[in-house]
Design a protein around this motif. Structure first.
Motif, short mmCIF file in Angstrom:
data_model
loop_
_atom_site.label_atom_id
_atom_site.label_comp_id
_atom_site.label_asym_id
_atom_site.label_seq_id
_atom_site.Cartn_x
_atom_site.Cartn_y
_atom_site.Cartn_z
N ARG A 153 -12.73 82.27 33.32
CA ARG A 153 -11.62 82.02 34.24
C ARG A 153 -10.27 82.35 33.60
O ARG A 153 -9.28 81.64 33.79
CB ARG A 153 -11.68 80.57 34.69
CG ARG A 153 -12.99 80.24 35.41
CD ARG A 153 -13.25 78.77 35.56
NE ARG A 153 -12.23 78.10 36.35
CZ ARG A 153 -12.21 76.78 36.56
NH1 ARG A 153 -13.16 76.01 36.06
NH2 ARG A 153 -11.25 76.24 37.27
N ALA A 168 -5.32 69.40 29.22
CA ALA A 168 -6.24 68.97 30.29
C ALA A 168 -6.64 70.16 31.16
O ALA A 168 -7.81 70.30 31.53
CB ALA A 168 -5.60 67.87 31.13
N PHE A 169 -5.67 71.00 31.49
CA PHE A 169 -5.99 72.18 32.29
C PHE A 169 -6.97 73.08 31.53
O PHE A 169 -8.00 73.50 32.07
CB PHE A 169 -4.73 72.98 32.64
CG PHE A 169 -5.06 74.27 33.33
CD1 PHE A 169 -5.35 74.28 34.69
CD2 PHE A 169 -5.15 75.45 32.62
CE1 PHE A 169 -5.69 75.46 35.32
CE2 PHE A 169 -5.50 76.63 33.24
CZ PHE A 169 -5.76 76.64 34.60
N GLU A 175 -0.83 67.89 29.44
CA GLU A 175 -1.11 68.54 30.72
C GLU A 175 -1.78 69.90 30.51
O GLU A 175 -2.78 70.22 31.15
CB GLU A 175 0.20 68.71 31.49
CG GLU A 175 0.09 69.50 32.77
CD GLU A 175 1.46 69.91 33.28
OE1 GLU A 175 1.62 71.09 33.63
OE2 GLU A 175 2.37 69.06 33.33
N THR A 235 -14.33 81.31 28.24
CA THR A 235 -14.14 81.03 29.65
C THR A 235 -14.38 82.28 30.48
O THR A 235 -14.18 83.40 29.98
CB THR A 235 -12.73 80.47 29.96
OG1 THR A 235 -12.66 80.08 31.33
CG2 THR A 235 -11.64 81.49 29.68
N TYR A 280 -1.72 79.86 35.32
CA TYR A 280 -1.24 78.53 34.96
C TYR A 280 -0.20 78.63 33.85
O TYR A 280 0.84 77.95 33.88
CB TYR A 280 -2.40 77.64 34.51
CG TYR A 280 -1.95 76.27 34.11
CD1 TYR A 280 -1.81 75.25 35.04
CD2 TYR A 280 -1.65 75.98 32.78
CE1 TYR A 280 -1.39 73.99 34.68
CE2 TYR A 280 -1.21 74.73 32.40
CZ TYR A 280 -1.08 73.74 33.35
OH TYR A 280 -0.65 72.49 32.97
N ASP A 296 -15.65 76.83 28.73
CA ASP A 296 -17.10 76.65 28.84
C ASP A 296 -17.69 75.65 27.86
O ASP A 296 -18.86 75.33 27.93
CB ASP A 296 -17.80 78.00 28.66
CG ASP A 296 -17.40 79.00 29.73
OD1 ASP A 296 -17.06 78.57 30.86
OD2 ASP A 296 -17.42 80.20 29.45
N GLY A 299 -9.02 72.35 29.13
CA GLY A 299 -10.32 71.70 29.03
C GLY A 299 -11.14 71.81 30.30
O GLY A 299 -12.37 71.82 30.26
N GLY A 300 -10.46 71.95 31.44
CA GLY A 300 -11.15 72.06 32.71
C GLY A 300 -11.66 73.44 33.05
O GLY A 300 -12.49 73.59 33.95
N ILE A 301 -11.19 74.46 32.32
CA ILE A 301 -11.64 75.83 32.65
C ILE A 301 -12.46 76.48 31.55
O ILE A 301 -13.00 77.57 31.76
CB ILE A 301 -10.46 76.76 33.03
CG1 ILE A 301 -9.55 77.01 31.85
CG2 ILE A 301 -9.71 76.22 34.24
CD1 ILE A 301 -8.63 78.20 32.03
#
Length: 98
Positions: A13, A75-76, A72, A11, A20, A82, A78-80
């Motif tokens: 990020r 999911a977070f 949760e 990532t 988070y 690559d 997985g969203g940030i």
């Protein structure tokens, strides 16, 4: 027997993940199954990370997998990241404080 899971991912990020994770730790105080987490950066592959999560037992780790807080977090993450993460599931056979 103690149990560890290693999640390997890339990532750009990582600061978002750290922010988070700080919030997640505060919100889950008193309601967490994992007892230790270590986030490591690969010096040889910039942007590559390992998250090592430790549990008292494999059974507790499996219980943790079914919890809403874990979904949760997943999911977070997985969203940030690559691409898809790589998971390693490890029984701890020996541990020494050297």
């Amino acid at each position: 027997m103690r149990f560890s899971q290693i999640i390997e991912f890339t990532t750009g990020r990582i600061d978002e993940l750290n922010s988070y994770f700080d919030d997640w730790i505060a919100r889950s105080e008193g309601d967490r199954i994992p007892h230790r987490a270590v986030l490591q950066a690969d010096r040889d592959k910039p942007g590559s990370y390992l998250l090592v999560v430790e549990f008292a037992t494999h059974e507790l780790a499996m219980e943790n997998s079914g919890r809403p807080r874990t979904a949760e977090f997943g999911a977070f993450l997985g969203g940030i990241i690559d691409g898809p993460p790589t998971f390693r599931n490890l029984d701890v056979l020996r541990e020494e404080n050297l």
